[in-house]
Design an enzyme around this catalytic site. Structure first.
Site, PDB file in Angstrom:
ATOM      1  N   TYR A 159       4.650  -7.258  15.985  1.00 34.76           N
ATOM      2  CA  TYR A 159       3.451  -6.724  16.613  1.00 34.76           C
ATOM      3  C   TYR A 159       2.362  -7.775  16.768  1.00 34.76           C
ATOM      4  O   TYR A 159       1.326  -7.517  17.383  1.00 34.76           O
ATOM      5  CB  TYR A 159       2.910  -5.541  15.801  1.00 34.76           C
ATOM      6  CG  TYR A 159       3.689  -4.272  16.000  1.00 34.76           C
ATOM      7  CD1 TYR A 159       3.132  -3.194  16.670  1.00 34.76           C
ATOM      8  CD2 TYR A 159       4.979  -4.130  15.517  1.00 34.76           C
ATOM      9  CE1 TYR A 159       3.831  -2.015  16.854  1.00 34.76           C
ATOM     10  CE2 TYR A 159       5.694  -2.973  15.701  1.00 34.76           C
ATOM     11  CZ  TYR A 159       5.122  -1.915  16.370  1.00 34.76           C
ATOM     12  OH  TYR A 159       5.823  -0.764  16.558  1.00 34.76           O
ATOM     13  N   LYS A 226      13.993  -5.253   5.368  1.00 33.68           N
ATOM     14  CA  LYS A 226      15.340  -5.568   5.830  1.00 33.68           C
ATOM     15  C   LYS A 226      15.678  -6.995   5.376  1.00 33.68           C
ATOM     16  O   LYS A 226      16.186  -7.827   6.123  1.00 33.68           O
ATOM     17  CB  LYS A 226      15.410  -5.437   7.360  1.00 33.68           C
ATOM     18  CG  LYS A 226      16.824  -5.483   7.921  1.00 33.68           C
ATOM     19  CD  LYS A 226      17.710  -4.340   7.453  1.00 33.68           C
ATOM     20  CE  LYS A 226      19.090  -4.430   8.097  1.00 33.68           C
ATOM     21  NZ  LYS A 226      20.064  -3.509   7.481  1.00 33.68           N
ATOM     22  N   ASP A 278      17.186   0.523   6.522  1.00 26.55           N
ATOM     23  CA  ASP A 278      18.082   1.532   7.086  1.00 26.55           C
ATOM     24  C   ASP A 278      18.483   2.558   6.041  1.00 26.55           C
ATOM     25  O   ASP A 278      18.624   3.747   6.334  1.00 26.55           O
ATOM     26  CB  ASP A 278      19.309   0.878   7.727  1.00 26.55           C
ATOM     27  CG  ASP A 278      19.935  -0.200   6.859  1.00 26.55           C
ATOM     28  OD1 ASP A 278      19.197  -0.988   6.252  1.00 26.55           O
ATOM     29  OD2 ASP A 278      21.172  -0.275   6.800  1.00 26.55           O
ATOM     30  N   ASP A 302       6.301   1.472  11.426  1.00 26.20           N
ATOM     31  CA  ASP A 302       6.114   2.279  12.632  1.00 26.20           C
ATOM     32  C   ASP A 302       7.239   3.298  12.755  1.00 26.20           C
ATOM     33  O   ASP A 302       7.017   4.496  12.956  1.00 26.20           O
ATOM     34  CB  ASP A 302       6.083   1.356  13.849  1.00 26.20           C
ATOM     35  CG  ASP A 302       5.504   2.031  15.085  1.00 26.20           C
ATOM     36  OD1 ASP A 302       5.139   3.207  15.014  1.00 26.20           O
ATOM     37  OD2 ASP A 302       5.422   1.363  16.128  1.00 26.20           O
TER      38      ASP A 302
END
Length: 415
Positions: A159, A226, A278, A302
Site C-alpha cells: 500500500y 506470511k 492463510d 485489509d
C-alpha cells in the site's frame, strides 16, 4: 492556523495532544468529511445520533461543534483536487475527525484517498474491532464467538504505492537491474511493485496493539504474517513484533514459544503468539474464540478485517479508525455505493459504530455506550434498513434517516 476555504466555527475549541492520547474540551471542534455516493446519507444519520447521545449523556455541559471539510468529489468541486491541503491541515490541527466513504478508482485515476489520508498524516494503525451485535443476520452458526480487534499497519507494505506500470522506462530499468545484478528472472513484460516493511513501523504498530490489550484486559495478541514465504518482510514483521513485546512489556506478556507444552498462561500476563496468514483465515472460522487482539501488516490486515466483518454481518456493521500519535480519523469501512446515493435507504451502522469508537477515543464513554445500547435495541426490534430486513423474518424496513430516528428514540427510552 489559517485555511484557504474552510469556515472555522467561532464557537468550540481544538482538541490537544496529551501523552498517548488527547485532551478533549467540552465543546470540541470535530472536522467531518461527508464522503461520496451514499456518504451524505450515512453522515447525516451519524451526526444526528452522536448529537443526541452527547446531549442525553451530558445535557448542556458538552456538545460537538462540527466542521465540514472536503475530499473526493467535493474536494474536486471546491478546490480542484480530491485531497486538498486544507483538509489535511484541518485534521492535523483539530486532531480528531470522522469521514464517510470516498471514491477510489480501480486501475487509472488518482490513488486511494483513504490511503493518502493515512500516509500523509502518518495514521499508522488501522484499528478494526469486530464484534457481533445481537440480532444482526450472520452467515456463521455462532457469530458471537468472534470478538477481535485488528491492528493493521497502515503506511507500508504494497500500500506504500511504490510501483511502475508494465512497459515504462522505470519498470524496464528495475527489471534490468534485478536480472543483471541479482541473477533473478523477472519477465520483461511485468509491472513492478516494491513491498517495504520496516522495523520502526512494525514496532510502533505492535506496541499500540499490546498497549490496547493491556488497557482493555484482553488475553492475547497474535502477530499475523506470511513469513514462511516472505522471510525478510513479513517474517521480519513477526520477529520485530516479538522483540518489542519482550523488550518493552516483559513484565506483562509471555510468548507462546516460551510457554512449556500444557502450561497455562500465568495470571496477569498476555499471551503473544503468531500465525501464518492463510492459516489465520481458517482459524477465525473454526476457532474464533481463541483470538483477541491481532497485529498484521497492511495487505493481510485489509483481507482479514473484511473477512472477520463478514462473519458478524458484513461491512454495513463494521467500524474502523486510523490512528497515529495524537491524531485519529474514524471512517465507514464500506464503499460509496453510488447507485444508492441520495435515496435514504442504506445502512448507516458502520459510520455510527465508527463514531462510537471516536467517542471512546475522546473519553466520552457514557455517550458511546448510549449509542451502542440503542443500536442493539433497534436491531432487536427489527427496525432495520433494507440490507438487514431482507434477511430477517418479521422485520420492518426503514430508511437511513428512520433508522437513525429509531436509535435516538431507544436512547431516550433508557432508564
Amino acid at each position: 492556523m489559517k485555511f484557504d476555504k474552510l469556515e472555522i466555527p467561532v464557537e468550540g475549541q481544538r482538541i490537544e495532544a496529551a501523552g498517548d492520547g488527547v485532551s478533549v474540551p467540552d465543546e470540541p471542534i470535530i472536522p467531518f468529511i461527508e464522503g461520496d455516493g451514499i456518504g451524505a446519507d450515512v453522515t447525516r444519520a451519524m451526526r444526528r445520533v452522536v448529537d443526541a447521545a452527547v446531549h442525553e449523556a451530558y445535557g448542556e455541559k458538552r456538545r460537538i461543534v462540527w466542521l465540514d471539510i472536503y475530499a473526493g468529489e467535493a474536494g474536486v468541486r471546491i478546490y480542484g483536487e480530491p485531497l486538498p491541503e486544507d483538509t489535511l491541515r484541518a485534521i492535523k490541527y483539530f486532531r480528531v475527525a470522522i469521514k464517510g466513504p470516498l471514491t477510489t478508482p480501480v486501475g487509472g485515476g488518482f490513488r486511494s484517498l483513504n490511503v493518502g489520508i493515512r500516509q500523509k498524516l502518518d495514521l499508522y494503525a488501522c484499528i478494526r474491532p469486530v464484534k457481533y451485535i445481537e440480532g444482526v443476520p450472520a452467515p456463521v452458526v455462532a457469530p458471537e464467538k468472534l470478538d477481535v480487534v485488528i491492528f493493521r499497519e497502515n503506511t507500508e507494505d504494497v500500500y506504500a504505492g511504490i510501483e511502475w506500470a508494465q512497459g515504462t522506462d522505470e519498470a524496464k530499468k528495475i527489471i534490468s537491474f534485478l536480472n543483471n545484478s541479482f541473477g533473478v528472472s523477472v519477465r520483461e513484460d511485468s509491472g513492478i511493485g516494491i513491498k517495504p516493511i520496516s522495523e520502526f513501523a512494525t514496532k510502533r504498530l505492535v506496541r499500540m496493539a499490546i498497549k490496547h490489550a493491556i488497557d482493555h484486559d484482553r488475553r492475547r495478541v497474535t502477530l499475523v504474517h506470511k513469513g514462511n514465504i516472505m522471510k525478510y518482510t513479513e517474517g521480519a514483521f513477526r520477529d520485530w513484533g516479538y522483540e518489542v513485546a519482550e523488550e518493552e512489556f516483559s513484565d506483562r506478556i509471555v510468548a507462546e514459544k516460551d510457554l512449556p507444552d500444557g502450561e497455562s498462561v500465568p495470571a496477569g500476563r498476555i499471551l503473544v503468539n503468531d500465525r501464518i496468514a492463510d492459516s489465520m483465515f481458517q482459524q477465525v472460522l473454526i476457532r474464533p474464540d481463541e483470538y483477541d487482539v491481532v497485529a498484521t501488516p497492511n495487505l493481510n490486515g485489509d483481507y482479514l478485517s473484511d473477512a472477520c466483518a463478514a462473519q458478524v454481518g458484513g461491512l454495513g456493521m463494521a467500524p474502523g479508525a486510523n490512528v497515529g500519535d495524537g491524531v485519529a480519523v474514524f471512517e465507514a469501512t464500506h464503499g460509496t455505493a453510488p447507485k444508492y446515493a441520495g435515496k435514504d435507504m442504506v445502512n448507516p451502522g458502520s459510520l455510527i459504530l465508527s463514531a462510537v469508537m471516536m467517542l471512546e477515543y475522546m473519553g466520552w464513554k457514557k455517550a458511546a455506550n448510549l449509542v451502542t445500547d440503542a443500536l442493539r435495541a433497534t436491531i432487536l426490534q427489527k427496525r432495520v434498513t433494507y440490507d438487514l430486513e431482507r434477511q430477517m423474518e418479521g422485520a420492518t424496513k426503514v430508511s437511513t434517516s428512520q433508522f437513525a430516528s429509531a436509535i435516538i428514540e431507544n436512547m431516550n427510552r433508557r432508564p
